[in-house]
Design an enzyme around this catalytic site. Structure first.
Site, PDB file in Angstrom:
ATOM      1  N   HIS A 162       2.950  37.723  41.535  1.00 40.67           N
ATOM      2  CA  HIS A 162       1.571  37.999  41.973  1.00 40.67           C
ATOM      3  C   HIS A 162       1.505  39.140  42.966  1.00 40.67           C
ATOM      4  O   HIS A 162       0.426  39.659  43.240  1.00 40.67           O
ATOM      5  CB  HIS A 162       0.965  36.735  42.595  1.00 40.67           C
ATOM      6  CG  HIS A 162       0.701  35.661  41.589  1.00 40.67           C
ATOM      7  ND1 HIS A 162      -0.563  35.351  41.148  1.00 40.67           N
ATOM      8  CD2 HIS A 162       1.546  34.851  40.907  1.00 40.67           C
ATOM      9  CE1 HIS A 162      -0.484  34.375  40.246  1.00 40.67           C
ATOM     10  NE2 HIS A 162       0.783  34.062  40.087  1.00 40.67           N
ATOM     11  N   ASP A 370      -1.542  45.633  48.145  1.00 35.97           N
ATOM     12  CA  ASP A 370      -1.903  44.278  47.727  1.00 35.97           C
ATOM     13  C   ASP A 370      -1.621  44.136  46.237  1.00 35.97           C
ATOM     14  O   ASP A 370      -1.948  45.045  45.465  1.00 35.97           O
ATOM     15  CB  ASP A 370      -3.396  44.031  47.991  1.00 35.97           C
ATOM     16  CG  ASP A 370      -3.702  42.571  48.288  1.00 35.97           C
ATOM     17  OD1 ASP A 370      -3.110  41.705  47.630  1.00 35.97           O
ATOM     18  OD2 ASP A 370      -4.537  42.301  49.176  1.00 35.97           O
TER      19      ASP A 370
HETATM   20  P1  ADP Z   1      -3.985  36.629  49.040  1.00 29.77           P
HETATM   21  O1  ADP Z   1      -3.486  36.007  47.770  1.00 29.77           O
HETATM   22  O2  ADP Z   1      -3.047  37.647  49.605  1.00 29.77           O
HETATM   23  O3  ADP Z   1      -4.388  35.642  50.076  1.00 29.77           O
HETATM   24  P2  ADP Z   1      -6.419  37.408  47.550  1.00 29.77           P
HETATM   25  O4  ADP Z   1      -7.538  38.291  47.959  1.00 29.77           O
HETATM   26  O5  ADP Z   1      -5.835  37.720  46.212  1.00 29.77           O
HETATM   27  O6  ADP Z   1      -5.317  37.465  48.706  1.00 29.77           O
HETATM   28  O7  ADP Z   1      -6.886  35.909  47.495  1.00 29.77           O
HETATM   29  C1  ADP Z   1      -7.492  35.294  48.586  1.00 29.77           C
HETATM   30  C2  ADP Z   1      -8.204  34.034  48.091  1.00 29.77           C
HETATM   31  O8  ADP Z   1      -8.438  33.211  49.226  1.00 29.77           O
HETATM   32  C3  ADP Z   1      -9.544  34.323  47.461  1.00 29.77           C
HETATM   33  O9  ADP Z   1      -9.740  33.463  46.365  1.00 29.77           O
HETATM   34  C4  ADP Z   1     -10.542  34.021  48.578  1.00 29.77           C
HETATM   35  O10 ADP Z   1     -11.773  33.530  48.122  1.00 29.77           O
HETATM   36  C5  ADP Z   1      -9.819  32.940  49.360  1.00 29.77           C
HETATM   37  N1  ADP Z   1     -10.182  33.018  50.789  1.00 29.77           N
HETATM   38  C6  ADP Z   1      -9.853  33.980  51.665  1.00 29.77           C
HETATM   39  N2  ADP Z   1     -10.376  33.729  52.889  1.00 29.77           N
HETATM   40  C7  ADP Z   1     -11.051  32.581  52.780  1.00 29.77           C
HETATM   41  C8  ADP Z   1     -11.819  31.778  53.685  1.00 29.77           C
HETATM   42  N3  ADP Z   1     -12.014  32.100  54.968  1.00 29.77           N
HETATM   43  N4  ADP Z   1     -12.364  30.670  53.216  1.00 29.77           N
HETATM   44  C9  ADP Z   1     -12.201  30.319  51.926  1.00 29.77           C
HETATM   45  N5  ADP Z   1     -11.502  31.012  51.038  1.00 29.77           N
HETATM   46  C10 ADP Z   1     -10.925  32.128  51.441  1.00 29.77           C
HETATM   47  O1  F6P Z   2      -0.657  36.264  46.830  1.00 31.94           O
HETATM   48  C1  F6P Z   2       0.538  35.856  47.355  1.00 31.94           C
HETATM   49  C2  F6P Z   2       0.462  34.493  48.013  1.00 31.94           C
HETATM   50  O2  F6P Z   2       1.735  34.044  48.394  1.00 31.94           O
HETATM   51  C3  F6P Z   2      -0.133  33.436  47.118  1.00 31.94           C
HETATM   52  O3  F6P Z   2       0.810  32.868  46.258  1.00 31.94           O
HETATM   53  C4  F6P Z   2      -0.680  32.478  48.113  1.00 31.94           C
HETATM   54  O4  F6P Z   2      -1.718  31.714  47.577  1.00 31.94           O
HETATM   55  C5  F6P Z   2      -1.166  33.394  49.227  1.00 31.94           C
HETATM   56  O5  F6P Z   2      -0.333  34.520  49.185  1.00 31.94           O
HETATM   57  C6  F6P Z   2      -1.190  32.691  50.569  1.00 31.94           C
HETATM   58  O6  F6P Z   2       0.085  32.595  51.135  1.00 31.94           O
HETATM   59  P1  F6P Z   2       0.779  31.263  51.666  1.00 31.94           P
HETATM   60  O7  F6P Z   2       1.025  30.401  50.482  1.00 31.94           O
HETATM   61  O8  F6P Z   2       2.034  31.757  52.313  1.00 31.94           O
HETATM   62  O9  F6P Z   2      -0.166  30.633  52.634  1.00 31.94           O
END
Ligand code: ADP
Ligand code: F6P
Length: 472
Positions: A162, A370
């Site tokens: 991912h 990202d």
């Molecule tokens: P990462 O996987 O690095 O965390 P992404 O942008 O791909 O980044 O995914 C983040 C996910 O977490 C999204 O589905 C988003 O809606 C969710 N998310 C991020 N911040 C919040 C929050 N404060 N409350 C609820 N959901 C959140």
């Molecule tokens: O997108 C990478 C990732 O490790 C996801 O697999 C995971 O949902 C997100 O980042 C949050 O990270 P963690 O599982 O370390 O809280």
């Protein structure tokens, strides 16, 4: 032991951390992209999910959730420190994200990474029925495909990364680079977010292992491993339908009122991670306030930054720096009752998140690097009336698909400031044309399309998918 024809293997189970304690299961939807991505698929497929339930100590036995069997892998405090916080999140994570922070290398972390991957492989071997499809997720488990193949050569094994896969000059830093590549090559199909990542992987396989590789196929031993790009997506229709609900519209109105009815709302939603470019964004915003291009009474920034990986030193340092900077900007530019930045560290439920997306005239998604960034896609899905400007980093995986966003290089401070101003001042007709194009793209390339394309590539003759009821 019950066995399944589809097994997903991921670091975490898709449940809230509290589940192990009170037994009240709920899908863990946030923060983080992986669960958001797979949830819609597995809800409608008889499958087992292998993963960690949160906490340390013996693995709790959990009830099925939405028809998905949960098979827990126990992790000790030492495993968490050395595998999750150490090798996964202080070696691989920074290295895979352009080394924007310095990766650390410790032999003890590598030992834990091997040990924990072995435990996941054994747990998976126990729950997969003969000939099952196993889909291993992400950088925490790169050795699992190879280990699992040794235990269960009958399985059809997929691996999907991912996060970005780095160029050879970075990956070559890893002391155990050959083992990591071998581990991934235990899969029949290795999927990445972008074609560039598949290219990097093929180059490394040739350079480090001396095997014959193209950007589509790698010959290993007597097998062919296929590789390719499968950009992950979201449940576009579900989020659009949620966003169109009256209660979401009303919540968005309340948010705007509570924000002081500004002309313009800028929103950022991130995990608190140094890859997300939060500090660079704050600097750009602060300089635009200082130069008078943005005025606090017209424009507000809502920065949601959920704390993440809080026991890892680099994350603690980042949080301190961000909070100091938010305090400085609010002290310098805010007025009584009118902060320049509304800074929130709370998780939001889906309705509130959709309302936040609806209230944002500009969504600033400006990571330094990202894998995908689902937040960018979620914003687009939530803009059901085709309004709203997406300011998007060229270094987010999503930029390859959402080329109609206002694209910026977050390393270029002047470019970032200019991009933010362009998005704030954009002609509404231009904004609508771009948003329509992006929405159309996401309607076709949603989470189901992602799962379908990956799983049909993995299951070449289609027999297993047929048995699964054609879900994907
Ligand atoms: P990462 O996987 O690095 O965390 P992404 O942008 O791909 O980044 O995914 C983040 C996910 O977490 C999204 O589905 C988003 O809606 C969710 N998310 C991020 N911040 C919040 C929050 N404060 N409350 C609820 N959901 C959140
Ligand atoms: O997108 C990478 C990732 O490790 C996801 O697999 C995971 O949902 C997100 O980042 C949050 O990270 P963690 O599982 O370390 O809280």
């Amino acid at each position: 032991m019950r066995q399944s024809s589809l097994v997903v293997v991921a670091m975490r189970l898709p449940i809230d951390d509290s589940v192990a304690l009170d037994g009240a299961c709920e899908w863990r939807r946030s923060p983080g992209g992986l669960v958001s991505a797979l949830h819609p698929l597995l809800r409608q497929t008889p499958a087992t999910w292998v993963g960690w339930a949160g906490g340390s100590g013996p693995a709790p036995s959990l009830p099925d959730v939405d028809g998905v069997r949960l098979h827990t892998v126990p992790l000790t405090r030492d495993d968490l420190r050395d595998h999750y916080e150490g090798f996964a999140n202080a070696t691989l994570w920074p290295l895979y994200h352009d080394a924007v922070e310095q990766p650390e290398h410790h032999r003890r972390w590598w030992e834990a990474y091997q040990r924990v991957n072995q435990r996941y492989a054994e747990a998976t071997a126990a729950v997969a029925e003969p000939g099952a499809i196993v889909w291993v997720q992400d950088y925490h488990l790169q050795l699992v495909p190879g280990l699992l193949r040794r235990l269960r050569p009958d399985l059809r094994i997929g691996f999907f990364l991912h996060v970005p896969f780095p160029p050879p000059e970075l990956f070559m830093q890893l002391p155990r680079r050959a083992e990591l590549l071998h581990g991934m090559l235990g899969a029949d199909l290795v999927g990445f977010q972008r074609a560039q990542a598949a290219h990097n992987f093929a180059q490394l396989a040739t350079k480090v292992l001396g095997v014959s590789a193209t950007d589509r196929r790698i010959a290993v031993d007597d097998r062919v491993v296929r590789i390719g790009a499968f950009p992950v997506s979201i449940d576009t229709d579900e989020l659009s339908a949620l966003s169109a609900r009256t209660e979401v519209a009303e919540r968005a109105q309340r948010f705007r009122r509570d924000l002081g009815d500004p002309e313009r709302v800028i929103l950022s939603v991130d995990r608190m991670d140094y890859t997300k470019g939060i500090e660079q964004r704050l600097t750009a915003y602060s300089e635009l306030l200082a130069s008078g291009h943005i005025k606090v009474r017209d424009t507000v920034l809502v920065q949601v930054a959920v704390p993440s990986r809080e026991r890892v030193g680099q994350y603690q340092i980042l949080r301190d720096r961000v909070e100091r900077e938010v305090g400085r900007i609010n002290g310098e530019f805010g007025r009584v009752g009118e902060p320049a930045i509304h800074y929130l560290t709370q998780p939001f439920d889906r309705i509130e998140l959709a309302a936040l997306y609806r209230v944002a005239d500009v969504m600033a998604v400006t990571p330094l690097r990202d894998g995908m960034n689902l937040v960018a896609k979620e914003y687009v899905a939530a803009r059901v009336d085709d309004t709203g400007a997406l300011l998007l980093s060229e270094f987010a995986g999503a930029a390859a698909e959402l080329s109609q966003a206002y694209l910026v290089n977050p390393h270029d401070l002047e470019g970032l400031k200019q991009g933010l101003l362009s998005a704030l001042q954009a002609d509404p007709a231009d904004v609508a044309t771009r948003m329509r194009g992006m929405r159309e793209h996401l309607r076709r390339h949603d989470i189901r399309a992602w799962a379908r394309s990956y799983l049909s590539a993995l299951d070449e003759n289609g027999s297993l998918l047929h048995r699964l009821g054609g879900t994907a």
